[in-house]
Design a protein around this motif. Sequence first.
Motif, PDB file in Angstrom:
ATOM      1  N   ASN A   1      13.214  46.737  20.019  1.00  0.00           N
ATOM      2  CA  ASN A   1      12.670  45.308  19.557  1.00  0.00           C
ATOM      3  C   ASN A   1      14.106  44.644  19.505  1.00  0.00           C
ATOM      4  O   ASN A   1      15.175  45.345  19.176  1.00  0.00           O
ATOM      5  N   PHE A   2      13.865  43.247  19.454  1.00  0.00           N
ATOM      6  CA  PHE A   2      14.850  42.355  19.309  1.00  0.00           C
ATOM      7  C   PHE A   2      14.432  41.040  19.125  1.00  0.00           C
ATOM      8  O   PHE A   2      13.232  40.648  19.156  1.00  0.00           O
ATOM      9  N   VAL A   3      15.516  40.146  18.751  1.00  0.00           N
ATOM     10  CA  VAL A   3      15.084  38.905  18.559  1.00  0.00           C
ATOM     11  C   VAL A   3      15.639  37.989  19.805  1.00  0.00           C
ATOM     12  O   VAL A   3      16.924  38.391  19.968  1.00  0.00           O
ATOM     13  N   LEU A   4      15.222  37.066  20.356  1.00  0.00           N
ATOM     14  CA  LEU A   4      15.552  36.152  21.171  1.00  0.00           C
ATOM     15  C   LEU A   4      15.574  34.961  21.071  1.00  0.00           C
ATOM     16  O   LEU A   4      14.479  34.380  20.827  1.00  0.00           O
ATOM     17  N   ALA A   5      16.801  34.078  21.518  1.00  0.00           N
ATOM     18  CA  ALA A   5      16.886  32.717  21.290  1.00  0.00           C
ATOM     19  C   ALA A   5      17.031  32.320  22.849  1.00  0.00           C
ATOM     20  O   ALA A   5      17.790  32.644  23.430  1.00  0.00           O
ATOM     21  N   LEU A   6      15.884  31.455  23.080  1.00  0.00           N
ATOM     22  CA  LEU A   6      15.731  30.883  24.376  1.00  0.00           C
ATOM     23  C   LEU A   6      16.470  29.833  24.654  1.00  0.00           C
ATOM     24  O   LEU A   6      16.540  28.827  23.666  1.00  0.00           O
ATOM     25  N   GLY A   7      16.671  29.547  25.889  1.00  0.00           N
ATOM     26  CA  GLY A   7      17.276  27.987  26.080  1.00  0.00           C
ATOM     27  C   GLY A   7      16.171  26.872  25.862  1.00  0.00           C
ATOM     28  O   GLY A   7      15.024  27.246  25.936  1.00  0.00           O
TER      29      GLY A   7
END
Length: 175
Positions: free
Chosen positions: A76-82
């Motif tokens: 699991n992770f948190v992803l900041a997208l462009g």
Amino acid sequence: MQQPLALVGMPGSGKTFWAKKIAAHLYIPCYDLDDLIVKETGLSIGKIFKEFGEAVFRKIETDTLKQLLQNPLKENFVLALGGGTPAFFDNMHAINRSCISVYLNLTVGEIIKNIGEDNEQHRPLVKNTTPEELKKLLTKLLKDREDFYKMADYMLYANELSITNFEKIILDAHD
């Protein structure tokens, strides 16, 4: 969390800020797609845009995204997208298949306040713009991208951005 959490929205909507904050709170990794692209290519986002153009950048962005989403560890992770990621190459569908997606829905005025002086280095699409040009450009980008952002599983407005509300989304996604 049973799936990664992906934050979508306009440049300056706080995706990276909130991704880091949520990941630290949950003690899980945080990834920023732009940072992964820089690490992978050895080039800044601005340099990729300037030397190769947006089309090449969007291809690299999509390849990097798909590589992360096919993570064999299934961590699991948190992803900041462009800001533009959801609007190209069917990326939003790939995001929704693999992640809980949250649209950070801010007004153009709120985005302009967030961007501040940061637009020179990190935001090639808004580089060297006057305040009037910036407002016009962001309004057009929002109009062009909003349908993709609204495909997200959840939406939070500026006044709703809090760890508590992200926790509610994570819990709701698993009910």
